[in-house]
Design an enzyme around this catalytic site. Structure first.
Site, PDB file in Angstrom:
ATOM      1  N   GLY A   8       4.891 -22.024   6.477  1.00 50.09           N
ATOM      2  CA  GLY A   8       5.020 -20.514   6.526  1.00 50.09           C
ATOM      3  C   GLY A   8       5.561 -20.206   7.783  1.00 50.09           C
ATOM      4  CB  ILE A  35       8.654 -21.527   0.213  1.00 49.54           C
ATOM      5  CG1 ILE A  35       8.694 -20.396   0.475  1.00 49.54           C
ATOM      6  CG2 ILE A  35       7.365 -22.460  -0.058  1.00 49.54           C
ATOM      7  CD1 ILE A  35       7.667 -19.346  -0.476  1.00 49.54           C
ATOM      8  CE1 TYR A 143      -4.912 -12.044   4.195  1.00 55.70           C
ATOM      9  CE2 TYR A 143      -6.165 -10.350   5.169  1.00 55.70           C
ATOM     10  CZ  TYR A 143      -5.026 -11.393   5.311  1.00 55.70           C
ATOM     11  OH  TYR A 143      -4.825 -11.675   6.554  1.00 55.70           O
ATOM     12  CE  LYS A 147      -6.184 -14.913   5.970  1.00 56.24           C
ATOM     13  NZ  LYS A 147      -5.400 -16.184   6.628  1.00 56.24           N
TER      14      LYS A 147
HETATM   15  C1  AKB Z   1      -3.193  -7.439   6.607  1.00 57.71           C
HETATM   16  O1  AKB Z   1      -3.213  -6.193   6.845  1.00 57.71           O
HETATM   17  O2  AKB Z   1      -3.418  -7.756   5.496  1.00 57.71           O
HETATM   18  C2  AKB Z   1      -3.355  -8.306   7.631  1.00 57.71           C
HETATM   19  C3  AKB Z   1      -4.469  -8.468   8.399  1.00 57.71           C
HETATM   20  C4  AKB Z   1      -5.157  -7.624   9.231  1.00 57.71           C
HETATM   21  O3  AKB Z   1      -4.955  -9.726   8.161  1.00 57.71           O
HETATM   22  N1  AKB Z   1      -2.377  -7.870   8.724  1.00 57.71           N
END
Ligand code: AKB
Length: 322
Positions: A8, A35, A143, A147
């Site tokens: 990345g 990529i 997200y 994580k």
């Molecule tokens: C997001 O806003 O998705 C990122 C983060 C805070 O991980 N910048």
């Protein structure tokens, strides 16, 4: 660290971290993995080797590791929070499937691995202010789910297989070099671009919404310092809270107005980004990072604003935009 692969490398963090690693380790190979469609350009291309490395393709990762005798991998491939809500399957594939591929290659070929976590790994049940290092992590976004899974998987590979995995929980990152894409904290970058271009800014986040933020030079230093830290001092690994400033839109606009008095902002909340921001902490407690590897930020809101505007004015000077 001597020979490093960045997966990345052309993204928001990667484009700057690759250059910083190349200047920090001039005698090693620092390979920019990208990529197709996101090829490195200019200085990034010319200053060192680059290879196509798609995180979803374990063979490509293994081949790059063999070719350059890689000992450390920076895994920066990610789908940021707002886009992850619209493409949750892709977010899982890259964030978790991709990390699994990296960890397996690292296990077989004895590499250290850095994979950033985020303030997004916390959720509405987490203490909001001065969020502790070890606390409830029940995120409500895909997200955040990727994580937290990444933190657990990385700790598992360390404990079970001895893979040297380390990580920090990044706040929103602010930089004038490569814009972010698809994050909840992106507004804090976009606002500087608008101010430097003399444009009105429509803020997608409501007043009173606090989030941790960090200027990119501090974030790059954190990523290198955690990988260089004395392992015997590390009680934690995946992942450390780090912090430097927490603000809401009112505070950043006030700071910008000190330098650009006629700057104008109007609120136009984006319901998706607002809901994500509301589920995240206001500010993190980074005392473990400070005591286990001497983490210390250099920039506050004032220092960052001055530096951002200085560089963006240069970027948008008529003679530089032709
Ligand atoms: C997001 O806003 O998705 C990122 C983060 C805070 O991980 N910048």
């Amino acid at each position: 660290m001597k020979n490093i692969l960045i997966i990345g490398a052309t993204g928001q963090i990667g484009s700057e971290l690759t250059m910083k690693l190349r200047s920090t380790y001039p005698n090693g190979e620092v390979v920019a993995g990208y990529i197709p469609g996101a090829e490195p350009k200019g200085e990034l291309l010319e200053s060192g080797p680059s290879e196509i490395v798609d995180i979803t393709n374990p063979q490509q990762i293994a081949e790059a590791v063999d070719k350059y005798k890689i000992d450390s991998i920076y895994n920066l491939a990610a789908v940021l929070s707002a886009v992850a809500e619209t493409k949750p399957q892709l977010a899982w594939k890259i964030g978790v499937g991709g990390l699994y591929n990296v960890l397996e290659v690292a296990r077989e070929k004895n590499c250290a691995v850095f994979t950033p976590s985020s303030i997004g790994s916390f959720g509405p049940g987490t203490p909001k202010v001065n969020t502790p290092q070890d606390t409830i992590q029940r995120p409500t976004t895909m997200y955040g789910v990727t994580k937290v899974t990444g933190e657990l998987l990385s700790d598992y590979y360390f404990k079970r297989f001895g893979v040297d995995t380390r990580s920090v929980r990044f706040p929103g990152l602010i930089s004038y070099v490569t814009p972010p894409g698809g994050g909840t904290t992106d507004y804090a970058v976009d606002i500087y671009y608008a101010a430097a271009k003399g444009e009105k800014f429509y803020c997608p986040i409501k007043p009173g919404t606090f989030m941790d933020m960090m200027y990119m030079p501090d974030a790059l230093r954190a990523a290198i310092e955690i990988m260089e830290a004395d392992p015997s001092r590390l009680i934690h690994r995946n992942s450390f809270n780090i912090a430097s400033m927490s603000f809401d839109p009112e505070m950043i606009v006030a700071e910008i107005k000190n330098a650009v008095p006629d700057f104008c902002m109007e609120y136009k909340p984006d319901p998706l980004r607002q809901a994500i921001a509301d589920s995240w902490p206001d500010s993190l407690d980074d005392s473990c990072a400070r005591s286990e590897w001497d983490w210390k930020p250099e920039y506050d809101l004032k220092g960052m604003t001055a530096d951002m505007l200085k560089h963006l004015y240069l970027k948008f000077k008529p003679e530089n935009t032709k």
